[in-house]
Design a protein around this motif. Structure first.
Motif, PDB file in Angstrom:
ATOM      1  N   ASN A 168       0.978  -1.136  -0.297  1.00  0.00           N
ATOM      2  CA  ASN A 168       0.281   0.409  -0.164  1.00  0.00           C
ATOM      3  C   ASN A 168       1.199   1.294  -0.112  1.00  0.00           C
ATOM      4  OD1 ASN A 168      -2.075  -1.606   0.122  1.00  0.00           O
ATOM      5  ND2 ASN A 168      -2.446  -1.532   1.876  1.00  0.00           N
ATOM      6  N   LEU A 169       1.867   1.669   0.450  1.00  0.00           N
ATOM      7  CA  LEU A 169       3.032   2.254   1.075  1.00  0.00           C
ATOM      8  C   LEU A 169       3.002   3.314  -1.182  1.00  0.00           C
ATOM      9  CD1 LEU A 169       3.723   4.576   2.758  1.00  0.00           C
ATOM     10  CD2 LEU A 169       5.899   2.885   3.278  1.00  0.00           C
ATOM     11  N   ASN A 170       3.632   1.686  -1.512  1.00  0.00           N
ATOM     12  CA  ASN A 170       3.821   1.457  -3.138  1.00  0.00           C
ATOM     13  C   ASN A 170       2.648   2.044  -3.925  1.00  0.00           C
ATOM     14  OD1 ASN A 170       5.256  -0.375  -1.756  1.00  0.00           O
ATOM     15  ND2 ASN A 170       6.914  -0.099  -3.644  1.00  0.00           N
ATOM     16  N   LEU A 171       1.345   2.647  -3.365  1.00  0.00           N
ATOM     17  CA  LEU A 171       0.686   3.047  -4.142  1.00  0.00           C
ATOM     18  C   LEU A 171       0.376   3.882  -3.850  1.00  0.00           C
ATOM     19  CD1 LEU A 171      -1.853   0.104  -3.861  1.00  0.00           C
ATOM     20  CD2 LEU A 171      -0.705   0.705  -5.780  1.00  0.00           C
ATOM     21  N   LEU A 172      -0.142   4.677  -2.386  1.00  0.00           N
ATOM     22  CA  LEU A 172      -0.045   5.956  -2.123  1.00  0.00           C
ATOM     23  C   LEU A 172       1.245   6.582  -2.991  1.00  0.00           C
ATOM     24  CD1 LEU A 172      -0.996   7.767  -0.411  1.00  0.00           C
ATOM     25  CD2 LEU A 172       0.297   7.172   1.929  1.00  0.00           C
ATOM     26  N   TYR A 173       2.841   6.674  -2.869  1.00  0.00           N
ATOM     27  CA  TYR A 173       3.602   6.432  -3.308  1.00  0.00           C
ATOM     28  C   TYR A 173       3.048   7.197  -4.862  1.00  0.00           C
ATOM     29  CZ  TYR A 173       8.797   8.221  -4.793  1.00  0.00           C
ATOM     30  OH  TYR A 173       9.792   8.543  -5.061  1.00  0.00           O
ATOM     31  N   GLY A 174       2.750   5.973  -5.386  1.00  0.00           N
ATOM     32  CA  GLY A 174       2.770   6.291  -6.800  1.00  0.00           C
ATOM     33  C   GLY A 174       1.839   7.580  -6.869  1.00  0.00           C
ATOM     34  N   VAL A 175       0.437   7.921  -6.140  1.00  0.00           N
ATOM     35  CA  VAL A 175      -0.924   9.368  -6.571  1.00  0.00           C
ATOM     36  C   VAL A 175      -0.154  10.607  -6.140  1.00  0.00           C
ATOM     37  CG1 VAL A 175      -2.909   9.350  -5.163  1.00  0.00           C
ATOM     38  CG2 VAL A 175      -2.384   7.012  -6.625  1.00  0.00           C
ATOM     39  N   VAL A 176       0.834  10.201  -5.159  1.00  0.00           N
ATOM     40  CA  VAL A 176       0.810  11.409  -4.827  1.00  0.00           C
ATOM     41  C   VAL A 176       2.594  11.991  -5.614  1.00  0.00           C
ATOM     42  CG1 VAL A 176       2.680  12.561  -3.114  1.00  0.00           C
ATOM     43  CG2 VAL A 176       1.213  11.223  -2.532  1.00  0.00           C
ATOM     44  N   LYS A 177       3.160  10.876  -6.608  1.00  0.00           N
ATOM     45  CA  LYS A 177       4.002  11.239  -6.925  1.00  0.00           C
ATOM     46  C   LYS A 177       3.504  12.063  -8.742  1.00  0.00           C
ATOM     47  CE  LYS A 177       8.097   9.120  -9.718  1.00  0.00           C
ATOM     48  NZ  LYS A 177       8.929   8.224 -10.100  1.00  0.00           N
ATOM     49  N   LYS A 178       2.462  11.608  -8.650  1.00  0.00           N
ATOM     50  CA  LYS A 178       1.376  12.056  -9.814  1.00  0.00           C
ATOM     51  C   LYS A 178       1.075  13.457  -9.758  1.00  0.00           C
ATOM     52  CE  LYS A 178       0.403   7.850 -11.890  1.00  0.00           C
ATOM     53  NZ  LYS A 178      -0.731   6.642 -11.572  1.00  0.00           N
ATOM     54  N   GLY A 179       1.220  13.973  -8.543  1.00  0.00           N
ATOM     55  CA  GLY A 179       0.918  15.383  -8.257  1.00  0.00           C
ATOM     56  C   GLY A 179      -0.548  15.458  -7.815  1.00  0.00           C
ATOM     57  N   CYS A 234       6.211  13.695   0.025  1.00  0.00           N
ATOM     58  CA  CYS A 234       6.688  14.937  -1.018  1.00  0.00           C
ATOM     59  C   CYS A 234       8.253  15.022  -0.581  1.00  0.00           C
ATOM     60  CB  CYS A 234       5.533  16.203  -0.557  1.00  0.00           C
ATOM     61  SG  CYS A 234       4.212  15.702  -1.346  1.00  0.00           S
ATOM     62  N   LYS A 235       7.769  15.028   0.631  1.00  0.00           N
ATOM     63  CA  LYS A 235       9.801  16.028   0.609  1.00  0.00           C
ATOM     64  C   LYS A 235      10.472  14.901  -0.074  1.00  0.00           C
ATOM     65  CE  LYS A 235      10.674  16.313   5.359  1.00  0.00           C
ATOM     66  NZ  LYS A 235      10.805  15.310   6.604  1.00  0.00           N
ATOM     67  N   SER A 236      10.727  13.827  -0.175  1.00  0.00           N
ATOM     68  CA  SER A 236      11.286  12.981  -0.262  1.00  0.00           C
ATOM     69  C   SER A 236      11.569  12.797  -2.451  1.00  0.00           C
ATOM     70  CB  SER A 236      10.536  11.109  -0.131  1.00  0.00           C
ATOM     71  OG  SER A 236      11.786  10.532  -1.062  1.00  0.00           O
ATOM     72  N   LEU A 237       9.945  13.230  -2.230  1.00  0.00           N
ATOM     73  CA  LEU A 237      10.297  13.653  -3.750  1.00  0.00           C
ATOM     74  C   LEU A 237      10.395  15.091  -4.402  1.00  0.00           C
ATOM     75  CD1 LEU A 237       6.320  12.232  -4.726  1.00  0.00           C
ATOM     76  CD2 LEU A 237       8.987  11.223  -5.442  1.00  0.00           C
ATOM     77  N   GLY A 238      10.776  16.049  -3.205  1.00  0.00           N
ATOM     78  CA  GLY A 238      11.206  17.216  -3.695  1.00  0.00           C
ATOM     79  C   GLY A 238       9.725  17.999  -3.508  1.00  0.00           C
ATOM     80  N   LYS A 239       8.628  18.152  -3.496  1.00  0.00           N
ATOM     81  CA  LYS A 239       7.381  18.508  -3.733  1.00  0.00           C
ATOM     82  C   LYS A 239       6.955  18.925  -2.528  1.00  0.00           C
ATOM     83  CE  LYS A 239       6.275  15.661  -7.875  1.00  0.00           C
ATOM     84  NZ  LYS A 239       5.101  15.071  -8.934  1.00  0.00           N
ATOM     85  N   ASN A 240       5.463  19.907  -3.631  1.00  0.00           N
ATOM     86  CA  ASN A 240       4.955  20.456  -1.783  1.00  0.00           C
ATOM     87  C   ASN A 240       3.947  19.516  -1.834  1.00  0.00           C
ATOM     88  OD1 ASN A 240       6.945  23.051  -1.574  1.00  0.00           O
ATOM     89  ND2 ASN A 240       5.826  24.043  -3.614  1.00  0.00           N
ATOM     90  N   ALA A 241       3.470  19.772  -0.374  1.00  0.00           N
ATOM     91  CA  ALA A 241       2.620  18.606   0.089  1.00  0.00           C
ATOM     92  C   ALA A 241       0.633  19.579  -0.761  1.00  0.00           C
ATOM     93  CB  ALA A 241       2.385  17.965   0.975  1.00  0.00           C
TER      94      ALA A 241
END
Length: 309
Positions: A168-179, A234-241
């Motif tokens: 599930n963590l991978n799935l959540l990561y994928g959703v956040v990565k897409k913005g 988001c911190k890991s991806l360098g993005k704003n939450a």
């Protein structure tokens, strides 16, 4: 020590081999038997019945099992055949062997599907569904057949994560990565996670220290909310939450419609994403003589997230 690990080629098994193989001799027991650095040899399950099949070991770590199918496509018989049946088989082997320590990986879900307050080991188990039920059946079998000259540990970890983790963590990561914005910010829940580094630390402690037989919860010291989890991703991806605090009633209604239309967000998934599930690790820390786990919850999470890249 000589250690036999069942399910040695899985996510947890692979990490345990890395952590333990420098100081111990590791044998594997699995349905597949590729060569793996750090594993002397991987046996198939039918070796349990062979005379002179598996070398004598000092400890057995039982990881093999049927993981929780979040899509609910696994028939219940499979859970009991694997999670209960294989546990009975390897535990019977342990009782006949010269091994002195047995570590069984159960799950927090064997104790409770929902948690009010903080989950401790003295809770009366109330699993819901075949995954938790099959694990608690395995726990009961072990507890009914304890031996005075052997030490037996039942671990109930919350969600384990680390490099190589799929779930599930991978799935959540994928959703956040897409913005995609997180629409459930109004739900302030908290959950306990288990970093693989802390898990390996506990296993090493159980193997090398004189810890009493018993059931032990396993988790990081700090519980995190889903909103904090999104922020860490988001911190890991360098993005704003992008966390939207939409009204709870609105999202509950959307989830009901989603269930009727078979969309990704239904009422059950909404509950899983927004419920509290805090587990206490005080008992295992006291047994190991430590005040805190070696890895902070956020630190462990960042290591996992870095591996997703």
């Amino acid at each position: 020590m000589k250690i036999l690990i069942t399910g040695v080629h899985g996510f947890v098994g692979t990490n345990l081999v890395k952590a333990l193989s420098k100081e111990h001799t590791i044998y594997g027991l699995d349905i597949i038997s590729p060569t793996k650095e750090g594993v002397r040899f991987t046996f198939s399950w039918d070796y349990l019945d062979k005379e002179n099949g598996i070398p004598e070991v000092d400890a057995i770590i039982h990881l093999a099992g049927k993981a929780h199918d979040t899509k609910n496509q696994t028939v219940s018989d499979v859970y009991f055949k694997v999670n209960t049946g294989l546990t009975q088989m390897i535990y019977d082997y342990f009782l006949k062997s010269k091994a002195k320590k047995f570590i069984f990986f159960s799950t927090a879900k064997a104790a409770a599907d929902k948690v009010e307050g903080i989950l401790t080991e003295d809770v009366v188990p109330s699993p819901v569904g075949p995954y938790g039920e099959s694990k608690i059946a395995a726990e009961k079998y072990i507890q009914e057949h304890l031996a005075n000259d052997k030490q037996v540990y039942i671990l109930r970890p919350c969600m384990i994560h680390g490099p190589g983790n799929k779930g599930n963590l991978n799935l959540l990561y994928g959703v956040v990565k897409k913005g995609i914005p997180w629409p459930l910010g109004a739900f302030e829940n908290r959950r306990t996670f288990t970093s693989i580094e802390n898990l390996c630390f506990v296993i090493n402690g159980l193997l090398t220290k004189d810890v009493p037989t018993g059931i032990y919860n396993m988790g990081d010291d700090e519980a995190l909310s889903t909103n904090e989890l999104i922020e860490e991703i988001c911190k890991s991806l360098g993005k704003n939450a992008h966390i939207w605090k939409l009204p709870k009633g609105l999202m509950t209604g959307v989830a009901k419609i989603g269930g009727a239309l078979h969309l990704p967000l239904d009422s059950e998934r909404l509950r899983k994403l927004t419920e509290n599930y805090i587990s206490s690790n005080a008992k295992i820390k006291k047994a190991l003589g430590v005040e805190k786990m070696p890895v902070d919850a956020r630190e462990g999470l960042q290591r996992t997230l870095e591996s997703f890249k």
